[in-house]
Design a protein around this motif. Sequence first.
Motif, PDB file in Angstrom:
ATOM      1  N   TRP A 115       0.837  -1.202   0.000  1.00  0.00           N
ATOM      2  CA  TRP A 115       0.000   0.000   0.000  1.00  0.00           C
ATOM      3  C   TRP A 115       0.872   1.252   0.000  1.00  0.00           C
ATOM      4  CZ3 TRP A 115      -4.475   2.510  -0.437  1.00  0.00           C
ATOM      5  CH2 TRP A 115      -4.577   3.769   0.147  1.00  0.00           C
ATOM      6  N   CYS A 116       1.903   1.253   0.845  1.00  0.00           N
ATOM      7  CA  CYS A 116       2.781   2.423   0.984  1.00  0.00           C
ATOM      8  C   CYS A 116       3.555   2.702  -0.298  1.00  0.00           C
ATOM      9  CB  CYS A 116       3.773   2.209   2.123  1.00  0.00           C
ATOM     10  SG  CYS A 116       3.001   1.863   3.717  1.00  0.00           S
ATOM     11  N   GLY A 117       3.872   1.655  -1.026  1.00  0.00           N
ATOM     12  CA  GLY A 117       4.660   1.836  -2.233  1.00  0.00           C
ATOM     13  C   GLY A 117       3.867   2.166  -3.469  1.00  0.00           C
ATOM     14  N   TYR A 118       2.577   1.770  -3.490  1.00  0.00           N
ATOM     15  CA  TYR A 118       1.820   1.882  -4.727  1.00  0.00           C
ATOM     16  C   TYR A 118       0.512   2.659  -4.635  1.00  0.00           C
ATOM     17  CZ  TYR A 118       4.972  -1.714  -6.513  1.00  0.00           C
ATOM     18  OH  TYR A 118       6.081  -2.395  -6.917  1.00  0.00           O
ATOM     19  N   ALA A 119      -0.018   2.888  -3.448  1.00  0.00           N
ATOM     20  CA  ALA A 119      -1.359   3.457  -3.371  1.00  0.00           C
ATOM     21  C   ALA A 119      -1.521   4.667  -2.460  1.00  0.00           C
ATOM     22  CB  ALA A 119      -2.343   2.366  -2.927  1.00  0.00           C
ATOM     23  N   CYS A 120      -0.579   4.930  -1.596  1.00  0.00           N
ATOM     24  CA  CYS A 120      -0.726   6.039  -0.645  1.00  0.00           C
ATOM     25  C   CYS A 120      -0.625   7.383  -1.343  1.00  0.00           C
ATOM     26  CB  CYS A 120       0.348   5.928   0.434  1.00  0.00           C
ATOM     27  SG  CYS A 120       0.354   7.321   1.588  1.00  0.00           S
ATOM     28  N   TRP A 121      -1.639   8.225  -1.162  1.00  0.00           N
ATOM     29  CA  TRP A 121      -1.639   9.525  -1.851  1.00  0.00           C
ATOM     30  C   TRP A 121      -0.678  10.519  -1.207  1.00  0.00           C
ATOM     31  CZ3 TRP A 121      -5.956   7.457   0.585  1.00  0.00           C
ATOM     32  CH2 TRP A 121      -6.355   8.063   1.789  1.00  0.00           C
ATOM     33  N   THR A 122      -0.292  10.288   0.035  1.00  0.00           N
ATOM     34  CA  THR A 122       0.722  11.145   0.656  1.00  0.00           C
ATOM     35  C   THR A 122       2.092  10.825   0.064  1.00  0.00           C
ATOM     36  OG1 THR A 122      -0.524  11.203   2.735  1.00  0.00           O
ATOM     37  CG2 THR A 122       1.768  11.902   2.817  1.00  0.00           C
ATOM     38  N   ALA A 123       2.433   9.546   0.055  1.00  0.00           N
ATOM     39  CA  ALA A 123       3.712   9.124  -0.519  1.00  0.00           C
ATOM     40  C   ALA A 123       3.767   9.411  -2.013  1.00  0.00           C
ATOM     41  CB  ALA A 123       3.931   7.640  -0.258  1.00  0.00           C
ATOM     42  N   MET A 124       2.613   9.408  -2.658  1.00  0.00           N
ATOM     43  CA  MET A 124       2.543   9.713  -4.091  1.00  0.00           C
ATOM     44  C   MET A 124       3.221  11.047  -4.392  1.00  0.00           C
ATOM     45  SD  MET A 124      -0.939  10.527  -6.263  1.00  0.00           S
ATOM     46  CE  MET A 124      -1.249  12.003  -5.252  1.00  0.00           C
ATOM     47  N   ALA A 125       2.962  12.041  -3.540  1.00  0.00           N
ATOM     48  CA  ALA A 125       3.557  13.360  -3.727  1.00  0.00           C
ATOM     49  C   ALA A 125       5.001  13.389  -3.226  1.00  0.00           C
ATOM     50  CB  ALA A 125       2.730  14.416  -2.996  1.00  0.00           C
ATOM     51  N   LEU A 126       5.247  12.781  -2.069  1.00  0.00           N
ATOM     52  CA  LEU A 126       6.584  12.816  -1.469  1.00  0.00           C
ATOM     53  C   LEU A 126       7.629  12.125  -2.341  1.00  0.00           C
ATOM     54  CD1 LEU A 126       5.708  12.085   2.275  1.00  0.00           C
ATOM     55  CD2 LEU A 126       6.060  14.304   1.164  1.00  0.00           C
ATOM     56  N   ASP A 127       7.223  11.103  -3.073  1.00  0.00           N
ATOM     57  CA  ASP A 127       8.178  10.375  -3.901  1.00  0.00           C
ATOM     58  C   ASP A 127       8.671  11.180  -5.097  1.00  0.00           C
ATOM     59  OD1 ASP A 127       8.439   8.157  -2.368  1.00  0.00           O
ATOM     60  OD2 ASP A 127       7.126   6.858  -3.540  1.00  0.00           O
ATOM     61  N   PHE A 128       8.060  12.326  -5.370  1.00  0.00           N
ATOM     62  CA  PHE A 128       8.533  13.189  -6.444  1.00  0.00           C
ATOM     63  C   PHE A 128       9.581  14.190  -5.952  1.00  0.00           C
ATOM     64  CE2 PHE A 128       4.617  11.718  -8.465  1.00  0.00           C
ATOM     65  CZ  PHE A 128       5.072  11.471  -9.757  1.00  0.00           C
ATOM     66  N   LEU A 129       9.848  14.199  -4.649  1.00  0.00           N
ATOM     67  CA  LEU A 129      10.861  15.082  -4.087  1.00  0.00           C
ATOM     68  C   LEU A 129      12.256  14.523  -4.411  1.00  0.00           C
ATOM     69  CD1 LEU A 129       9.196  15.882  -0.638  1.00  0.00           C
ATOM     70  CD2 LEU A 129       9.186  17.263  -2.725  1.00  0.00           C
ATOM     71  N   PRO A 130      13.304  15.315  -4.247  1.00  0.00           N
ATOM     72  CA  PRO A 130      14.635  14.910  -4.741  1.00  0.00           C
ATOM     73  C   PRO A 130      15.382  13.839  -3.967  1.00  0.00           C
ATOM     74  CG  PRO A 130      14.745  17.050  -3.655  1.00  0.00           C
ATOM     75  CD  PRO A 130      13.292  16.712  -3.779  1.00  0.00           C
ATOM     76  N   TYR A 131      14.958  13.519  -2.726  1.00  0.00           N
ATOM     77  CA  TYR A 131      15.746  12.601  -1.897  1.00  0.00           C
ATOM     78  C   TYR A 131      15.172  11.183  -1.918  1.00  0.00           C
ATOM     79  CZ  TYR A 131      17.458  17.112  -0.351  1.00  0.00           C
ATOM     80  OH  TYR A 131      17.971  18.380  -0.324  1.00  0.00           O
ATOM     81  N   LYS A 132      15.204  10.565  -3.100  1.00  0.00           N
ATOM     82  CA  LYS A 132      14.643   9.225  -3.254  1.00  0.00           C
ATOM     83  C   LYS A 132      15.476   8.182  -2.511  1.00  0.00           C
ATOM     84  CE  LYS A 132      12.569  10.382  -7.702  1.00  0.00           C
ATOM     85  NZ  LYS A 132      12.753  11.816  -7.468  1.00  0.00           N
ATOM     86  N   VAL A 133      16.771   8.443  -2.396  1.00  0.00           N
ATOM     87  CA  VAL A 133      17.663   7.586  -1.616  1.00  0.00           C
ATOM     88  C   VAL A 133      18.050   8.347  -0.346  1.00  0.00           C
ATOM     89  CG1 VAL A 133      19.886   6.413  -1.550  1.00  0.00           C
ATOM     90  CG2 VAL A 133      18.584   6.491  -3.689  1.00  0.00           C
TER      91      VAL A 133
END
Length: 273
Positions: A115-133
């Motif tokens: 769910w956290c990796g594929y469906a969360c709408w909060t993480a959906m936005a956060l994953d576009f930020l620059p610190y993926k690692v």
Amino acid sequence: MKKYAPAIVLWIVFETVAILLWQMKDNLFYLLNFSYIGCSMGLGVFLFMRGHQHARRIVQLLVGLYMLVYLGLICNENMQIEGFWYYLFTGVFEAATIHYAVAKIFGPLVFGRGWCGYACWTAMALDFLPYKVPQAPRRKLGFIRYIVFALSLLFVAGLFLMRVGGLERIMFWSFLVGNLLYYAVGILLAFRFKDNRAFCKYICPITVFLKPMSYFSAIRIKCDKDKCVSCGKCEKVCPMNVEVTNNSRKRHNGTECILCMECVKACPKKALQ
């Protein structure tokens, strides 16, 4: 066909739930809702298996925007944790309670914290930020999530105990305000700790449900020790600081795995699957 087994299993789980709820509740919405989510998530896993670079991001947008915009803003359903408590207290097995049961309480027995990796709408936005690692070691701040979890429960319980009127309207506004706070805190923490997933690790109350069941997840990343050369590349790219090469369920941060597959893509020997 075996290669695409995870995608098929995921789709079958959601489709089974969709049909069962449709028949039990006599409401076509559940068939359409869970079929859509299942197809979207199954599609993402399938695209990943086909080597599509942005497979997971596609699913995040398909599911995340659907839940945030359609279910939340248009249908006025509070899909956050306070919405779950609200429906639970009213004794109504609808909306958020069903969603939590499928995606966040019993579903993780099959797909862990997918769910956290594929469906969360909060993480959906956060994953576009620059610190993926993550740029720094994980901090010992996970206790904060339990405080937020307790506060959400106390908030809803207080509304019922004080017999506050217009609860449905309050739930809608708490959904709006809650999301704004989540995004604000998530973005702030991401830049402060140089880690897109800092919010998920330290603040998100949903993980209190997800972590225990994820320990027993049927779908999980495993390492072929015969192929592994211990280069450490997989653990360097893991956004959740999981001890990827350890196949034990007791591995460090094992219940934090969001099945993002970044470790699989980074492995030079194809030792992870």
